[in-house]
Design a protein around this motif. Sequence first.
Motif, PDB file in Angstrom:
ATOM      1  N   TYR A 224      -2.051  -8.166 -81.748  1.00  0.00           N
ATOM      2  CA  TYR A 224      -1.474  -6.859 -82.030  1.00  0.00           C
ATOM      3  C   TYR A 224      -2.509  -5.904 -82.622  1.00  0.00           C
ATOM      4  N   ASP A 225      -3.593  -6.451 -83.164  1.00  0.00           N
ATOM      5  CA  ASP A 225      -4.609  -5.606 -83.799  1.00  0.00           C
ATOM      6  C   ASP A 225      -5.408  -4.778 -82.797  1.00  0.00           C
ATOM      7  N   ILE A 226      -5.325  -5.089 -81.495  1.00  0.00           N
ATOM      8  CA  ILE A 226      -6.028  -4.276 -80.497  1.00  0.00           C
ATOM      9  C   ILE A 226      -5.053  -3.451 -79.653  1.00  0.00           C
ATOM     10  N   LYS A 227      -3.785  -3.478 -80.001  1.00  0.00           N
ATOM     11  CA  LYS A 227      -2.775  -2.806 -79.172  1.00  0.00           C
ATOM     12  C   LYS A 227      -3.038  -1.312 -79.044  1.00  0.00           C
ATOM     13  N   PHE A 228      -3.291  -0.629 -80.155  1.00  0.00           N
ATOM     14  CA  PHE A 228      -3.537   0.813 -80.070  1.00  0.00           C
ATOM     15  C   PHE A 228      -4.758   1.094 -79.202  1.00  0.00           C
ATOM     16  N   ALA A 229      -5.826   0.339 -79.387  1.00  0.00           N
ATOM     17  CA  ALA A 229      -7.063   0.562 -78.634  1.00  0.00           C
ATOM     18  C   ALA A 229      -6.841   0.402 -77.134  1.00  0.00           C
ATOM     19  N   VAL A 230      -6.136  -0.655 -76.747  1.00  0.00           N
ATOM     20  CA  VAL A 230      -5.913  -0.929 -75.328  1.00  0.00           C
ATOM     21  C   VAL A 230      -5.055   0.146 -74.679  1.00  0.00           C
ATOM     22  N   PHE A 231      -3.949   0.513 -75.333  1.00  0.00           N
ATOM     23  CA  PHE A 231      -3.050   1.470 -74.714  1.00  0.00           C
ATOM     24  C   PHE A 231      -3.563   2.907 -74.825  1.00  0.00           C
ATOM     25  N   TYR A 232      -4.463   3.157 -75.769  1.00  0.00           N
ATOM     26  CA  TYR A 232      -5.124   4.471 -75.810  1.00  0.00           C
ATOM     27  C   TYR A 232      -6.022   4.633 -74.585  1.00  0.00           C
ATOM     28  N   LEU A 233      -6.849   3.623 -74.307  1.00  0.00           N
ATOM     29  CA  LEU A 233      -7.770   3.704 -73.169  1.00  0.00           C
ATOM     30  C   LEU A 233      -7.038   3.629 -71.834  1.00  0.00           C
ATOM     31  N   SER A 234      -5.846   3.038 -71.824  1.00  0.00           N
ATOM     32  CA  SER A 234      -5.072   2.934 -70.584  1.00  0.00           C
ATOM     33  C   SER A 234      -4.642   4.303 -70.058  1.00  0.00           C
ATOM     34  N   ARG A 235      -4.654   5.316 -70.910  1.00  0.00           N
ATOM     35  CA  ARG A 235      -4.256   6.657 -70.483  1.00  0.00           C
ATOM     36  C   ARG A 235      -5.257   7.260 -69.493  1.00  0.00           C
ATOM     37  N   TYR A 236      -6.460   6.683 -69.421  1.00  0.00           N
ATOM     38  CA  TYR A 236      -7.522   7.272 -68.601  1.00  0.00           C
ATOM     39  C   TYR A 236      -7.871   6.419 -67.384  1.00  0.00           C
ATOM     40  N   GLN A 237      -6.967   5.550 -66.968  1.00  0.00           N
ATOM     41  CA  GLN A 237      -7.256   4.667 -65.842  1.00  0.00           C
ATOM     42  C   GLN A 237      -7.411   5.434 -64.527  1.00  0.00           C
ATOM     43  N   HIS A 238      -6.803   6.610 -64.428  1.00  0.00           N
ATOM     44  CA  HIS A 238      -6.861   7.374 -63.181  1.00  0.00           C
ATOM     45  C   HIS A 238      -8.238   7.988 -62.948  1.00  0.00           C
ATOM     46  N   ASN A 239      -8.989   8.227 -64.043  1.00  0.00           N
ATOM     47  CA  ASN A 239     -10.291   8.871 -63.896  1.00  0.00           C
ATOM     48  C   ASN A 239     -11.202   8.524 -65.081  1.00  0.00           C
ATOM     49  N   PRO A 240     -11.595   7.258 -65.219  1.00  0.00           N
ATOM     50  CA  PRO A 240     -12.424   6.870 -66.368  1.00  0.00           C
ATOM     51  C   PRO A 240     -13.882   7.303 -66.212  1.00  0.00           C
ATOM     52  N   GLY A 241     -14.487   7.628 -67.344  1.00  0.00           N
ATOM     53  CA  GLY A 241     -15.906   7.944 -67.363  1.00  0.00           C
ATOM     54  C   GLY A 241     -16.678   6.832 -68.052  1.00  0.00           C
ATOM     55  N   MET A 242     -17.976   7.004 -68.166  1.00  0.00           N
ATOM     56  CA  MET A 242     -18.811   5.977 -68.791  1.00  0.00           C
ATOM     57  C   MET A 242     -18.432   5.779 -70.256  1.00  0.00           C
ATOM     58  N   ALA A 243     -18.013   6.853 -70.944  1.00  0.00           N
ATOM     59  CA  ALA A 243     -17.618   6.731 -72.349  1.00  0.00           C
ATOM     60  C   ALA A 243     -16.382   5.843 -72.491  1.00  0.00           C
ATOM     61  N   HIS A 244     -15.455   5.946 -71.528  1.00  0.00           N
ATOM     62  CA  HIS A 244     -14.252   5.123 -71.562  1.00  0.00           C
ATOM     63  C   HIS A 244     -14.595   3.654 -71.294  1.00  0.00           C
ATOM     64  N   LEU A 245     -15.467   3.418 -70.323  1.00  0.00           N
ATOM     65  CA  LEU A 245     -15.883   2.046 -70.018  1.00  0.00           C
ATOM     66  C   LEU A 245     -16.616   1.428 -71.204  1.00  0.00           C
TER      67      LEU A 245
END
Length: 344
Positions: A135-156
């Motif tokens: 559960y300690d990574i839940k916010f991090a994972v679902f925050y980055l999931s918002r950009y799956q349609h167009n991720p950049g190098m910063a997101h990766l």
Amino acid sequence: MKKGKYICTLCTFVDDLVISSNDTQRTKKFIDLLKKKGFVISSLEQLSWYLGIEIIIDRTKKTVKVLQTLYIEELIKFMGLEGANGVDTPLPSVLPTASDCPPDTAEGRKLRNSIQHEYRSILGKLSHLARHSRYDIKFAVFYLSRYQHNPGMAHLKAAKHIVLYLIKTKNEGLTLNTNDIPLCVYCDADHASNKDHRRSTSGYCCFVFGGCVYSKSTQQKCVTLSSTEAEVVALSRCVRDVLWIRNLLYDFGIKVPKTLIYEDNLGAIHLSKDSALSQRTKHIAIAYFFIRDHIVKSRIDVIHIATDRNVSDIFTKNMNKSQQAYHSKVFWKGLGNVPLEPQD
């Protein structure tokens, strides 16, 4: 629970079946019945592994520990990060936003296509962890999931940062303790935290008899005008899930008294209990009346708690090193099982 009432729960995934009950003899008869119907069943008796999740049951301490260490090690190997140094937080201090997405140009689309598959693959694997034991990574994972349609190098790079955090904490998991409190809940919101469109983030977690069995980190569907409004929206969503859990426990024959929901915003607490609406809060009347209705019916009560003791804070924002360590231990060590005293 009524004396003599037989309770049996089934959890299935393809051909994996977990059976839990309060009567061993009746459960064996049920398994024998399945065999007579033609099902080939091999019983492992006590549950220890399920879908790659290690489950350690300590009947003496009355605890259950849920681990995915091997899964994390496979993820680290998949990423080619063996031997890499771990980090103290799931996300970097500066979060990537929509401004870090590739532009809609030939070069931008080429960059997106080159990293999108890897990005989605990493987040898919991390999502499995976030939902079950980490559960300690839940916010991090679902925050980055918002950009799956167009991720950049910063997101990766941020996604790989989560894996670096797991390197340092791969042996940690979710510990479920036990106590006499059927349901205890913590709720929080981070107002206008999304820099792309200023929507707030809701977060809450539910402890059933001392074990955190449900948590949520989600972006709100509307733009709120104040921190109090954001908290009311989060609280309204939280109450809906609390009612569902209360009904589930009732189906198991468990009587649930008034459920305490710990909240750190005094304005939201005041609104949920005050019978009057001001001109400034009429636009959130539906959420307000929904919460208040269940308070009046003595199903829930909203209690103030200091922000630094609100364990649901970890589901709403990026934490620094000390905050991440403090809140993570609540889930790793099972420290959230004792309800905290209401704060003045």
